[in-house]
Design an enzyme around this catalytic site. Structure first.
Site, short mmCIF file in Angstrom:
data_model
loop_
_atom_site.label_atom_id
_atom_site.label_comp_id
_atom_site.label_asym_id
_atom_site.label_seq_id
_atom_site.Cartn_x
_atom_site.Cartn_y
_atom_site.Cartn_z
CB ILE A 126 4.01 0.37 -12.90
CG1 ILE A 126 3.13 -0.16 -14.03
CG2 ILE A 126 3.40 0.08 -11.54
CD1 ILE A 126 3.23 -1.64 -14.27
CG ASN A 180 10.20 -9.53 -20.00
OD1 ASN A 180 10.36 -10.26 -19.02
ND2 ASN A 180 9.35 -8.51 -20.00
O1 C5P Z 1 13.03 1.85 -17.42
P1 C5P Z 1 13.28 0.47 -16.98
O2 C5P Z 1 12.33 -0.54 -17.55
O3 C5P Z 1 14.69 0.01 -17.11
O4 C5P Z 1 13.01 0.54 -15.40
C1 C5P Z 1 13.01 -0.59 -14.61
C2 C5P Z 1 12.21 -0.34 -13.38
O5 C5P Z 1 11.02 0.33 -13.71
C3 C5P Z 1 11.74 -1.62 -12.74
O6 C5P Z 1 11.60 -1.39 -11.36
C4 C5P Z 1 10.40 -1.88 -13.40
O7 C5P Z 1 9.56 -2.67 -12.59
C5 C5P Z 1 9.87 -0.48 -13.53
N1 C5P Z 1 9.02 -0.27 -14.68
C6 C5P Z 1 7.66 -0.06 -14.51
N2 C5P Z 1 6.85 0.18 -15.57
C7 C5P Z 1 7.35 0.23 -16.81
C8 C5P Z 1 8.73 0.03 -17.01
C9 C5P Z 1 9.52 -0.23 -15.94
O8 C5P Z 1 7.20 -0.12 -13.37
N3 C5P Z 1 6.56 0.46 -17.83
#
Ligand code: C5P
Length: 409
Positions: free
Chosen positions: A317, A219
């Site tokens: 995470i 991305n």
């Molecule tokens: O669900 P979404 O991707 O929109 O959430 C964004 C937040 O979740 C960010 O803080 C991103 O670093 C974290 N995140 C994560 N692991 C993932 C997806 C998102 O830590 N697999």
């Protein structure tokens, strides 16, 4: 603007300030400031503008600073002795005292038409300005816009104070007192370390999810915001573990960096870094990885259909750290990068992920935020939503770090 404070430390010993003196009646106070700086063991080199010369003499500045005073951009002797780049390189901080409306406007406009403005444009050091001007000049929309712009770029401002002015008017515009300017310089050169003894995990950048050994899903995250947060937390004294996906930005200094590629590696690195007091998940983690990633390069063959990628969800995470039981960091901060329904999505993410704060930002292409230098964020907590103005990513990071420090105060 900074409140008037008195400074009685000795933290400036061995530091060097490049003092830019522009033209204004308040320039007479610069003598006292030089005296205070020198008493702290701080080296001072002065740059005097043409207008500044009308108020103070190079000789008085030289006598007090015990150093050569620079005044003319086009003096070949000065330039060969100490070029304008070298002038800023040899300083720990640049202070503009007084900062006139004219010099502030030139700084905001990026002009480089004398030695002072050229040094200010060329520097990568912290810059502090002490505005001094007539009350209406200070309150003029142009000056206010210039100050806001300079602050959004990370320029620090001390004062102005409110009071009786040389022009027989009363109001804001009077330059901060030398003791307050000294305190502001000390705070920048030796900032307090409210996060000393705290460990912070920061995730940053994108993840790469392989399709085969050559290709991957990625991305547009640049890592600029996450890296800036790691730097800002370290500046407040935290021990920082930065877990970074593949990015082009340089590793921050004073931070321990673990480089990873995939979301799974990022999770493992984050868990290995526990225990921590703070976790800031700024990474744009890929939501899915390719379950049927090929061992060797997928070859395209005539007449054979394009390969179908089977995607499976990646571990979350942020959610994992938020529910890490006894090893859950005391403060877990997530990001919500959205293109639609920003605040509603951010509020529901706060619940779903179980984190304490969400920093929400609109990453629609028109905002220029993804990969850009600036960010407009909203801080979403259980207490409500705060809208922050558009700021440089560095400034956003400093404000987030300051808010985090507030939790541990
Ligand atoms: O669900 P979404 O991707 O929109 O959430 C964004 C937040 O979740 C960010 O803080 C991103 O670093 C974290 N995140 C994560 N692991 C993932 C997806 C998102 O830590 N697999």
């Amino acid at each position: 603007m900074a409140a008037l404070t008195t400074f009685s430390g000795t933290t400036l010993s061995g530091k060097r300030v490049l003092l830019i003196v522009s033209g204004g009646i308040a320039a007479f106070k610069v003598h006292e400031l030089i005296r205070l700086l020198r008493a702290q063991g701080c080296g001072v080199t002065c740059v005097l503008t043409e207008a500044g010369r009308q108020f103070v003499t190079p000789l008085s500045l030289q006598a007090l600073s015990e150093a050569k005073v620079y005044a003319d951009l086009f003096s070949l002797t000065d330039e060969s002795e100490m070029g304008h780049i070298q002038l800023s390189r040899s300083a720990d901080l640049l202070a503009v005292v007084p900062a006139t409306a004219d010099l502030l406007a030139r700084m905001a406009g990026g002009l480089a038409n004398d030695l002072a403005s050229t040094v200010l444009l060329a520097t990568d050091k912290p810059v502090l300005v002490a505005p001094a001007m007539n009350v209406r000049m200070w309150l003029h929309a142009a000056t206010q816009a210039n100050i806001a712009l300079l602050q959004s770029r990370g320029i620090h401002v001390v004062g102005p104070d409110e009071g009786a002015m040389a022009c027989h008017e009363f109001g804001p515009g009077r330059m901060a007192e030398p003791a307050a300017i000294l305190a502001a310089i000390a705070a920048l050169l030796d900032p307090p370390k409210p996060l000393a003894g705290k460990h912070a995990i920061v995730t940053s950048g994108p993840t790469h999810e392989p399709i085969d050994p050559i290709r991957y899903i990625a991305n547009r995250s640049s890592g600029k915001q996450g890296h800036a947060i790691a730097t800002a937390l370290a500046a407040l004294g935290a021990r920082v573990t930065l877990i970074s996906g593949p990015v082009a930005v340089a590793d921050p200094t004073g931070v321990s960096v673990r480089r990873v590629e995939t979301a799974q590696q990022m999770l493992e690195a984050a868990q290995a870094a526990l225990p921590a007091d703070i976790a800031v998940c700024a990474a744009a983690v890929a939501d899915w990885r390719v379950a049927n990633a090929a061992e060797g390069k997928i070859k395209k063959k005539q007449g054979v259909a394009a390969p179908a990628l089977e995607l499976v969800p990646n571990p979350d995470i942020l959610a994992t750290l938020s529910s890490a039981g006894p090893s859950r960091p005391r403060l877990v901060v997530g990001f919500a990068a959205e293109t639609d329904d920003l605040l509603a999505n951010a509020a529901s993410k706060l619940q779903r992920k179980g984190c304490d704060w969400i920093i929400a930002n609109d990453v629609s292409p028109a905002t220029g935020i993804m990969g850009g230098e600036e960010n407009t964020v909203h801080l979403v907590t259980a207490a409500g939503i705060e809208d922050w103005p558009r700021l440089s990513k560095q400034r956003v990071a400093e404000q987030i770090a300051a808010r985090i420090a507030g939790v541990f105060a």
